[in-house]
Each structure stands twice: as structure tokens, then as C-alpha cells.
Enzyme design. Sequence first.
Site, PDB file in Angstrom:
ATOM      1  N   TYR A   1       0.826  -1.211   0.000  1.00 26.22           N
ATOM      2  CA  TYR A   1       0.000   0.000   0.000  1.00 26.22           C
ATOM      3  C   TYR A   1       0.859   1.259   0.000  1.00 26.22           C
ATOM      4  O   TYR A   1       0.352   2.358  -0.233  1.00 26.22           O
ATOM      5  CB  TYR A   1      -0.909   0.052   1.236  1.00 26.22           C
ATOM      6  CG  TYR A   1      -1.906  -1.067   1.361  1.00 26.22           C
ATOM      7  CD1 TYR A   1      -2.137  -1.984   0.338  1.00 26.22           C
ATOM      8  CD2 TYR A   1      -2.634  -1.232   2.545  1.00 26.22           C
ATOM      9  CE1 TYR A   1      -3.052  -3.018   0.483  1.00 26.22           C
ATOM     10  CE2 TYR A   1      -3.557  -2.245   2.698  1.00 26.22           C
ATOM     11  CZ  TYR A   1      -3.756  -3.144   1.673  1.00 26.22           C
ATOM     12  OH  TYR A   1      -4.662  -4.160   1.822  1.00 26.22           O
TER      13      TYR A   1
ATOM     14  N   HIS B   1       0.467 -11.871   1.705  1.00 26.22           N
ATOM     15  CA  HIS B   1      -0.578 -11.089   1.038  1.00 26.22           C
ATOM     16  C   HIS B   1      -1.395 -11.884   0.018  1.00 26.22           C
ATOM     17  O   HIS B   1      -2.607 -11.715  -0.082  1.00 26.22           O
ATOM     18  CB  HIS B   1       0.045  -9.858   0.377  1.00 26.22           C
ATOM     19  CG  HIS B   1      -0.898  -8.716   0.257  1.00 26.22           C
ATOM     20  ND1 HIS B   1      -0.495  -7.409   0.348  1.00 26.22           N
ATOM     21  CD2 HIS B   1      -2.237  -8.663   0.057  1.00 26.22           C
ATOM     22  CE1 HIS B   1      -1.539  -6.608   0.214  1.00 26.22           C
ATOM     23  NE2 HIS B   1      -2.607  -7.346   0.028  1.00 26.22           N
TER      24      HIS B   1
END
Length: 281
Positions: free
Chosen positions: A50, A107
Site C-alpha cells: 500500500y 498477502h
Amino acid sequence: MPKADTLTVDGHEIPLLGLGTWQLEPDEARHMVGHALTHGYRHVDTAWIYRNEKGVGEGIRDANVARDSFWLTTKIWVDHFSHDALLKQAEESAESLGTAPDLLLLHWPKATPPLAETIGALNEAKSRGLTRAIGLSNFPSAEWKKAQELSEARLITNQVEYHPYLSQKTLIDTAEALGSSITAWSPLAQGKIVEDATIRAIGEAHGKSAGQVTLRWIVQQGVIAIPKTSKESRAAENLDIFDFTLTEDEMARLHALARPDGRLGDWLDDAFEWDQDTAQR
């Protein structure tokens, strides 16, 4: 946040409602995390990819709340799944955040390097104090089971897309079988629930918005939700879901909204396949 609004997994008490930070720029993340923690949130979710971990860490410092009073999650990106790269990123993430996270996730599943190497490194990150707990994100049930077989520590959650339009019955059942949990990203279906007639009607019966009804539906299943927002008013609205309960009929009506084309974010590696759920609970 009252104790009743948490889920205990493998001895870890996790707030059922958190602030997601996907797509928030660093300055936005700093502002929203600081605001959220100051105004009652006790769970924050971010990820290395992010590019806002530093902003999240600054927001945590701005809020000046006790470290042991909130839950913090970040994620290892797929390019860092080899042993050394994973540990390096875990160290960098902790430095950017200004604190070791409570939970460190893989992830997405990846075919290489071998899963045993990645899970071993994830456990080593835990043993080194770079996280309190470990888990997964976006793992289909077959890969989740393999990962848990390889892991010394409990993988305490699998963070996946979940909202009324996407059934995750198999993953929810797998979580229960493994003594784990599900965390829902995009729990509001990226805003698609706002105009849904069924959800709006249920909301009117409770004096709640469509978003609040949807989040209540998720947490009432014992699933953790991490809606993202860049608006203070929406953050407050999202948190205000613990003063009402949906009936069994209302829960069933929301489950019935699931459809085959309900998935919004499909970035799964071609080496893997999603669970094929044709109907919700």
C-alpha cells in the site's frame, strides 16, 4: 471498544471492526489512523504494497494511545516470500510503522518459492518478535490447509474479499475447522451495497444505513471487517454497528444476495483456484 466487540483466536483478542487503509495515500493514512484511534477504533490494517506504512505509523503516534490497546496488521508482499526477503521486509515494516505489528500476513499465495520456505520464514519473524501472530490473505482453502500443516504457529486469520454478493462459505467453514478466522476486505462491495433494495429495507427497519447493516451482517457471523474510508463521518458510521442485531431472517436475506459473478478483486495466481461456492449459508 467493548469486549463484546472482539473475537478471540488462539488467545489473541481481535476487534471485529477495523480501519482498512488500502488506496490511502500516506498523508491520508496518517490522518485517518490518527482520527480513528482517537475516536474509538482499536484495529488498523495496512500492507507493505500500500506504500503507506510510514503514514500509518505517524497516525499511531499522533493518536498517542497505549500500544497494547489496539490491534495492528500488515502484510508481506509476494516479491518478498523467500526466507531472507521476508525477514527483511518484516523488519522494514516494523521500522516504518514505528512498532512491530500484532499480525503479519502473506498477502497472496505464490507458487514459488516453496510454501515451506515462506511459512518457515513467517514463523521465524514471529519468533524474532517482529510480530505477535501470523496469518494469510487471499488463500483458497486448499492452500490454507497446506500452509497450516507447514506452520508451527497457528495462522490466526485469512483475509479475503467478503460481502453479501460473494459467498465464502467454504473458507468460513475452513476457518472454523482450523481454529482460525476470516477477515473481510471490501466488506461493503466497494460501495455497491448502498443502493441495494434488500439491504436498504433492512436498514430502514433498524434505523441504520446500508453500510451499517452490511458490516453488522459480517461481524454477526464472527467475521472481522476492515472497511476502508478517507472520510471521518464514514469512519464513525462504520463503527456504530454494535447497538443492534439482525434477525435470522434478515441474515438469510443478506446471504441470499450472493451470486456467481460477485467477486470484485481477482488477482489470484493462475497456479491456484478459488473455492467454488454456489450458495451462501
